[in-house]
Design a protein around this motif. Structure first.
Motif, mmCIF file in Angstrom:
data_model
loop_
_atom_site.group_PDB
_atom_site.id
_atom_site.type_symbol
_atom_site.label_atom_id
_atom_site.label_comp_id
_atom_site.label_asym_id
_atom_site.label_seq_id
_atom_site.Cartn_x
_atom_site.Cartn_y
_atom_site.Cartn_z
ATOM 1 N N ASP A 22 20.416 -4.783 -11.980
ATOM 2 C CA ASP A 22 19.337 -5.097 -11.037
ATOM 3 C C ASP A 22 18.542 -6.267 -11.612
ATOM 4 O O ASP A 22 17.457 -6.097 -12.169
ATOM 5 N N VAL A 23 19.101 -7.455 -11.503
ATOM 6 C CA VAL A 23 18.545 -8.637 -12.160
ATOM 7 C C VAL A 23 17.115 -8.916 -11.719
ATOM 8 O O VAL A 23 16.257 -9.268 -12.542
ATOM 9 N N TYR A 38 19.809 -14.586 -6.653
ATOM 10 C CA TYR A 38 20.829 -13.672 -7.172
ATOM 11 C C TYR A 38 21.539 -13.038 -5.985
ATOM 12 O O TYR A 38 20.906 -12.411 -5.118
ATOM 13 N N ASP A 39 22.862 -13.207 -5.920
ATOM 14 C CA ASP A 39 23.630 -12.699 -4.791
ATOM 15 C C ASP A 39 24.475 -11.474 -5.151
ATOM 16 O O ASP A 39 25.368 -11.087 -4.405
ATOM 17 N N GLY A 40 24.178 -10.867 -6.294
ATOM 18 C CA GLY A 40 24.942 -9.713 -6.730
ATOM 19 C C GLY A 40 25.982 -10.043 -7.779
ATOM 20 O O GLY A 40 26.462 -9.154 -8.482
ATOM 21 N N LYS A 41 26.311 -11.320 -7.894
ATOM 22 C CA LYS A 41 27.278 -11.752 -8.911
ATOM 23 C C LYS A 41 26.787 -12.965 -9.684
ATOM 24 O O LYS A 41 26.951 -13.051 -10.902
ATOM 25 N N THR A 61 23.343 -21.567 -14.174
ATOM 26 C CA THR A 61 23.776 -20.337 -13.514
ATOM 27 C C THR A 61 24.360 -19.364 -14.532
ATOM 28 O O THR A 61 24.776 -19.750 -15.618
ATOM 29 N N ALA A 62 24.361 -18.114 -14.142
ATOM 30 C CA ALA A 62 25.010 -17.065 -14.928
ATOM 31 C C ALA A 62 25.840 -16.224 -13.962
ATOM 32 O O ALA A 62 25.331 -15.790 -12.921
ATOM 33 N N VAL A 63 27.097 -16.029 -14.305
ATOM 34 C CA VAL A 63 28.022 -15.337 -13.409
ATOM 35 C C VAL A 63 28.562 -14.085 -14.087
ATOM 36 O O VAL A 63 29.022 -14.138 -15.236
ATOM 37 N N PHE A 64 28.506 -12.953 -13.377
ATOM 38 C CA PHE A 64 29.102 -11.719 -13.879
ATOM 39 C C PHE A 64 30.615 -11.812 -13.680
ATOM 40 O O PHE A 64 31.119 -11.662 -12.573
#
Length: 206
Positions: A22-23, A38-41, A61-64
């Protein structure tokens, strides 16, 4: 450089897992960071770092790349560039969660590459700064996880909007502490003296 940090939070592992994803909820606990979207990913935002009198802002950016709920393992790849300079930062962050004494132990491994002004401090200083920042994040996260998420009492009357406080940059020297700041100051003073000595010699031979 590779950094390793561990901390614990006083909630079950499933609750900690949901919280760390939950960023928007945990964003205020991230020192120097601002989350724009934040779009969930993918997370888009910025991080401010203060190096002496200079403040450097990285946007990126940071990507999961991985979110394995069954193993409670996540991999985050972040990259950013200075808004006013050529410096860059890139990190691959791997986090794993496990149960410990009724709470959750969080292990974080970071493969970090930094160029530009912050890179001058080297691994030792950045590791010490990382230890303290992770400690601050863990304390803040623990407080937020203990807050109720649902309100059962009547809503309070609306209050006038408060001005948004600007995000404070990560102060490398202050965060690292006096011993590290002293070492950095000695290195800087030595470099200045060497430069003066070279200029004096050039002047004499001119």
């Amino acid at each position: 450089m590779e950094l390793h940090h561990e901390f614990t939070v006083p909630v079950p592992v499933d609750d900690a897992w949901r919280a760390l994803l939950d960023v928007e909820r945990i964003a205020p606990c991230m020192p120097g960071a601002t989350v724009d979207d934040y779009d969930g990913k993918t997370v888009t935002g910025s991080v401010k770092v203060k190096v002496g009198p200079i403040t450097v802002t990285y946007r990126g950016t940071a990507v999961f790349e991985e979110q394995d709920e069954s193993a409670h393992r996540m991999v985050l790849i972040a990259s950013g560039k200075e808004t006013r300079g050529q410096g860059t930062a890139r990190a691959t962050v791997t986090g794993t969660l496990g149960e410990r004494d009724g709470g959750t132990a969080v292990s974080v491994r970071t493969d970090l590459t930094v160029t530009g002004r912050p890179a001058q401090f080297g691994r030792g200083v950045l590791a010490e700064v990382g230890d303290k920042l992770v400690g601050q994040f863990a304390e803040c996260l623990a407080r937020r996880l203990e807050e109720p998420t649902d309100r059962t009492e009547p809503a309070e009357p609306l209050q006038p909007a408060q001005p948004v406080q600007p995000v404070q940059p990560i102060d490398l020297l202050r965060t690292a502490g006096p011993p590290v700041a002293k070492r950095v100051a000695i290195v800087a003073a030595t470099a200045v003296l060497a430069l003066v000595f070279v200029r004096i010699r050039r002047h004499r031979h001119a």
